[in-house]
Design a protein around this motif. Structure first.
Motif, PDB file in Angstrom:
ATOM      1  N   ASN A 151      22.946  -8.633  19.413  1.00 54.15           N
ATOM      2  CA  ASN A 151      22.616  -8.381  21.236  1.00 54.15           C
ATOM      3  C   ASN A 151      24.260  -8.079  21.198  1.00 54.15           C
ATOM      4  OD1 ASN A 151      23.887 -11.087  21.877  1.00 54.15           O
ATOM      5  ND2 ASN A 151      22.616 -11.988  21.312  1.00 54.15           N
ATOM      6  N   ARG A 152      24.415  -8.201  22.978  1.00 56.77           N
ATOM      7  CA  ARG A 152      25.827  -8.044  23.310  1.00 56.77           C
ATOM      8  C   ARG A 152      27.024  -9.150  22.731  1.00 56.77           C
ATOM      9  NH1 ARG A 152      27.009  -9.016  29.074  1.00 56.77           N
ATOM     10  NH2 ARG A 152      28.956  -8.619  29.627  1.00 56.77           N
ATOM     11  N   TYR A 153      26.568 -10.086  23.038  1.00 51.93           N
ATOM     12  CA  TYR A 153      27.295 -11.728  22.540  1.00 51.93           C
ATOM     13  C   TYR A 153      27.790 -11.464  20.842  1.00 51.93           C
ATOM     14  CZ  TYR A 153      28.488 -13.439  26.887  1.00 51.93           C
ATOM     15  OH  TYR A 153      29.830 -13.347  27.740  1.00 51.93           O
ATOM     16  N   ASP A 154      26.407 -10.645  19.935  1.00 49.61           N
ATOM     17  CA  ASP A 154      27.264 -10.751  18.940  1.00 49.61           C
ATOM     18  C   ASP A 154      28.419  -9.979  18.209  1.00 49.61           C
ATOM     19  OD1 ASP A 154      24.528 -12.932  18.246  1.00 49.61           O
ATOM     20  OD2 ASP A 154      23.520 -10.704  18.001  1.00 49.61           O
ATOM     21  N   LYS A 155      28.508  -9.873  19.047  1.00 49.28           N
ATOM     22  CA  LYS A 155      29.362  -8.673  18.811  1.00 49.28           C
ATOM     23  C   LYS A 155      31.789  -8.613  19.316  1.00 49.28           C
ATOM     24  CE  LYS A 155      27.082  -4.850  18.297  1.00 49.28           C
ATOM     25  NZ  LYS A 155      27.119  -3.223  17.962  1.00 49.28           N
ATOM     26  N   PHE A 156      31.439 -10.132  19.604  1.00 53.45           N
ATOM     27  CA  PHE A 156      33.451 -10.591  19.900  1.00 53.45           C
ATOM     28  C   PHE A 156      33.542 -10.487  18.681  1.00 53.45           C
ATOM     29  CE2 PHE A 156      30.996 -11.881  23.558  1.00 53.45           C
ATOM     30  CZ  PHE A 156      31.720 -11.430  24.419  1.00 53.45           C
ATOM     31  N   ASN A 157      34.727 -10.646  18.994  1.00 49.74           N
ATOM     32  CA  ASN A 157      35.258 -10.657  17.221  1.00 49.74           C
ATOM     33  C   ASN A 157      35.471 -12.332  16.637  1.00 49.74           C
ATOM     34  OD1 ASN A 157      38.066 -11.610  19.083  1.00 49.74           O
ATOM     35  ND2 ASN A 157      38.635 -10.050  19.227  1.00 49.74           N
ATOM     36  N   SER A 158      36.259 -12.113  15.399  1.00 49.39           N
ATOM     37  CA  SER A 158      36.135 -13.685  14.916  1.00 49.39           C
ATOM     38  C   SER A 158      36.715 -14.523  16.261  1.00 49.39           C
ATOM     39  CB  SER A 158      36.498 -13.355  13.528  1.00 49.39           C
ATOM     40  OG  SER A 158      37.509 -12.783  13.040  1.00 49.39           O
ATOM     41  N   ILE A 159      38.126 -13.592  15.971  1.00 52.33           N
ATOM     42  CA  ILE A 159      39.088 -14.709  17.207  1.00 52.33           C
ATOM     43  C   ILE A 159      38.284 -14.931  18.543  1.00 52.33           C
ATOM     44  CG2 ILE A 159      41.353 -15.242  18.331  1.00 52.33           C
ATOM     45  CD1 ILE A 159      42.251 -12.318  17.273  1.00 52.33           C
ATOM     46  N   PHE A 160      37.623 -14.717  18.489  1.00 55.06           N
ATOM     47  CA  PHE A 160      36.518 -15.413  20.260  1.00 55.06           C
ATOM     48  C   PHE A 160      35.088 -16.943  19.937  1.00 55.06           C
ATOM     49  CE2 PHE A 160      32.723 -15.488  22.236  1.00 55.06           C
ATOM     50  CZ  PHE A 160      33.261 -15.138  23.643  1.00 55.06           C
ATOM     51  N   TYR A 161      35.155 -16.577  18.716  1.00 56.15           N
ATOM     52  CA  TYR A 161      34.492 -17.411  18.141  1.00 56.15           C
ATOM     53  C   TYR A 161      35.038 -18.626  17.456  1.00 56.15           C
ATOM     54  CZ  TYR A 161      30.682 -13.388  18.458  1.00 56.15           C
ATOM     55  OH  TYR A 161      30.067 -12.326  18.902  1.00 56.15           O
ATOM     56  N   ASP A 162      35.939 -18.119  17.064  1.00 60.80           N
ATOM     57  CA  ASP A 162      36.960 -19.800  16.465  1.00 60.80           C
ATOM     58  C   ASP A 162      36.883 -20.413  17.698  1.00 60.80           C
ATOM     59  OD1 ASP A 162      37.640 -20.970  15.034  1.00 60.80           O
ATOM     60  OD2 ASP A 162      40.103 -19.726  14.959  1.00 60.80           O
ATOM     61  N   ARG A 163      37.381 -19.534  18.909  1.00 56.02           N
ATOM     62  CA  ARG A 163      37.951 -20.222  19.849  1.00 56.02           C
ATOM     63  C   ARG A 163      36.694 -21.167  20.976  1.00 56.02           C
ATOM     64  NH1 ARG A 163      41.249 -15.393  22.178  1.00 56.02           N
ATOM     65  NH2 ARG A 163      38.853 -15.237  24.029  1.00 56.02           N
ATOM     66  N   VAL A 164      35.843 -20.718  21.035  1.00 64.12           N
ATOM     67  CA  VAL A 164      34.384 -20.658  21.249  1.00 64.12           C
ATOM     68  C   VAL A 164      34.096 -22.050  20.475  1.00 64.12           C
ATOM     69  CG1 VAL A 164      31.512 -20.350  21.690  1.00 64.12           C
ATOM     70  CG2 VAL A 164      33.563 -18.774  22.124  1.00 64.12           C
ATOM     71  N   GLN A 165      34.201 -22.128  19.032  1.00 68.32           N
ATOM     72  CA  GLN A 165      33.923 -23.932  18.627  1.00 68.32           C
ATOM     73  C   GLN A 165      34.610 -23.927  18.541  1.00 68.32           C
ATOM     74  OE1 GLN A 165      31.842 -23.102  14.795  1.00 68.32           O
ATOM     75  NE2 GLN A 165      34.070 -23.588  13.562  1.00 68.32           N
ATOM     76  N   LYS A 166      35.863 -23.907  18.807  1.00 69.90           N
ATOM     77  CA  LYS A 166      36.930 -25.211  19.416  1.00 69.90           C
ATOM     78  C   LYS A 166      36.855 -25.926  20.237  1.00 69.90           C
ATOM     79  CE  LYS A 166      40.667 -23.300  16.105  1.00 69.90           C
ATOM     80  NZ  LYS A 166      41.520 -22.961  15.602  1.00 69.90           N
ATOM     81  N   GLY A 167      36.490 -25.267  21.474  1.00 71.43           N
ATOM     82  CA  GLY A 167      35.694 -25.564  22.478  1.00 71.43           C
ATOM     83  C   GLY A 167      34.499 -26.312  22.485  1.00 71.43           C
ATOM     84  N   PHE A 168      33.491 -25.668  21.840  1.00 70.54           N
ATOM     85  CA  PHE A 168      32.532 -26.807  21.316  1.00 70.54           C
ATOM     86  C   PHE A 168      32.542 -28.309  20.912  1.00 70.54           C
ATOM     87  CE2 PHE A 168      29.814 -23.564  21.156  1.00 70.54           C
ATOM     88  CZ  PHE A 168      28.191 -24.087  22.138  1.00 70.54           C
ATOM     89  N   LEU A 169      34.112 -27.742  19.542  1.00 75.50           N
ATOM     90  CA  LEU A 169      34.420 -29.242  19.217  1.00 75.50           C
ATOM     91  C   LEU A 169      34.757 -30.418  20.091  1.00 75.50           C
ATOM     92  CD1 LEU A 169      35.270 -28.016  15.630  1.00 75.50           C
ATOM     93  CD2 LEU A 169      33.467 -29.621  15.822  1.00 75.50           C
ATOM     94  N   ARG A 170      35.709 -30.226  21.494  1.00 73.46           N
ATOM     95  CA  ARG A 170      36.211 -30.554  22.199  1.00 73.46           C
ATOM     96  C   ARG A 170      35.302 -30.958  23.139  1.00 73.46           C
ATOM     97  NH1 ARG A 170      41.786 -27.638  23.902  1.00 73.46           N
ATOM     98  NH2 ARG A 170      41.711 -28.623  25.789  1.00 73.46           N
TER      99      ARG A 170
END
Ligand code: TMP
Length: 203
Positions: A151-170
């Motif tokens: 889907n549309r949100y499966d297509k970001f680059n890995s830098i984006f997902y890295d930021r999101v995951q770091k956000g979850f961890l924070r």
């Protein structure tokens, strides 16, 4: 810890959150413990309509519109959640932390606005516990490549997902007693066991 808690499964794409949530559902069914399961975005007829709109590959809403659509989808779930709050265990596949992680940490939307609208929508309902599933970049890419439909949100680059995951961890670090971090790069059986052990303590 309250009985009949709200339990949320969070994590980026390929982190195994839905897999573990399904395993918990099977476990509860076998034990004949009643629960409801909701996914976000989506969860009921109206919210699923909004889900389709947001995640459609042809959509290109700006980040604020996305935020409002995710929250609109949540708004459609609230009466169901309220009806079952403290009466049944409520399991949710993504919830308010996803909005903070993706829309704020990932896309830079103002955090205060997100917190205010979430507070307004939840109106005093509390999340009791969150299983935060994390994954490394290689495994995330491998798992996304295996998906038939992206889907549309499966297509970001890995830098984006890295930021999101770091956000979850924070987010998790701020409230450690209410989170269990599940590292999906490690043994899956061990992770299932960890989750069930924790589940039994909180239900
Ligand atoms: P899913 O693949 O887990 O069903 O989730 C769909 C996508 O929606 C996923 O990329 C995360 C995203 N999302 C947000 O960006 N904000 C939110 O508030 C929620 C609930 C999901």
């Amino acid at each position: 810890m309250s009985k009949k808690p709200i339990i949320v499964f969070e994590g980026i794409e390929g982190s195994g959150k839905s897999y573990h949530l399904n395993h918990v559902c099977k476990y509860l069914k076998n034990k004949r413990i009643s629960f409801i399961k909701v996914r976000e975005p989506g969860g009921n007829i109206n919210a699923e309509k909004i889900r389709k709109l947001i995640l459609d590959k042809k959509s290109n809403f700006n980040k604020n519109t996305d935020l409002l659509l995710y929250l609109a989808s949540r708004s459609e779930n609230i009466s169901l959640l309220r009806k079952n709050y403290k009466k049944k265990i409520i399991l949710i596949d993504r919830f308010t932390d996803s909005t903070i992680a993706y829309q704020h940490f990932g896309l830079g939307v103002n955090l205060k606005i997100i917190n205010q609208i979430n507070k307004f929508l939840l109106g005093g309902m509390n999340i009791n516990f969150t299983f935060l599933n994390i994954v490394n970049k290689n495994n995330m890419i491998k798992r996304l490549n295996k998906r038939k439909k992206l889907n549309r949100y499966d297509k970001f680059n890995s830098i984006f997902y890295d930021r999101v995951q770091k956000g979850f961890l924070r987010i998790a670090k701020k409230n450690k007693s209410k989170y269990l971090i599940i590292d999906s790069n490690s043994d899956i059986k061990m992770n299932k066991k960890k989750i069930i052990e924790k589940l039994n303590k909180i239900i």
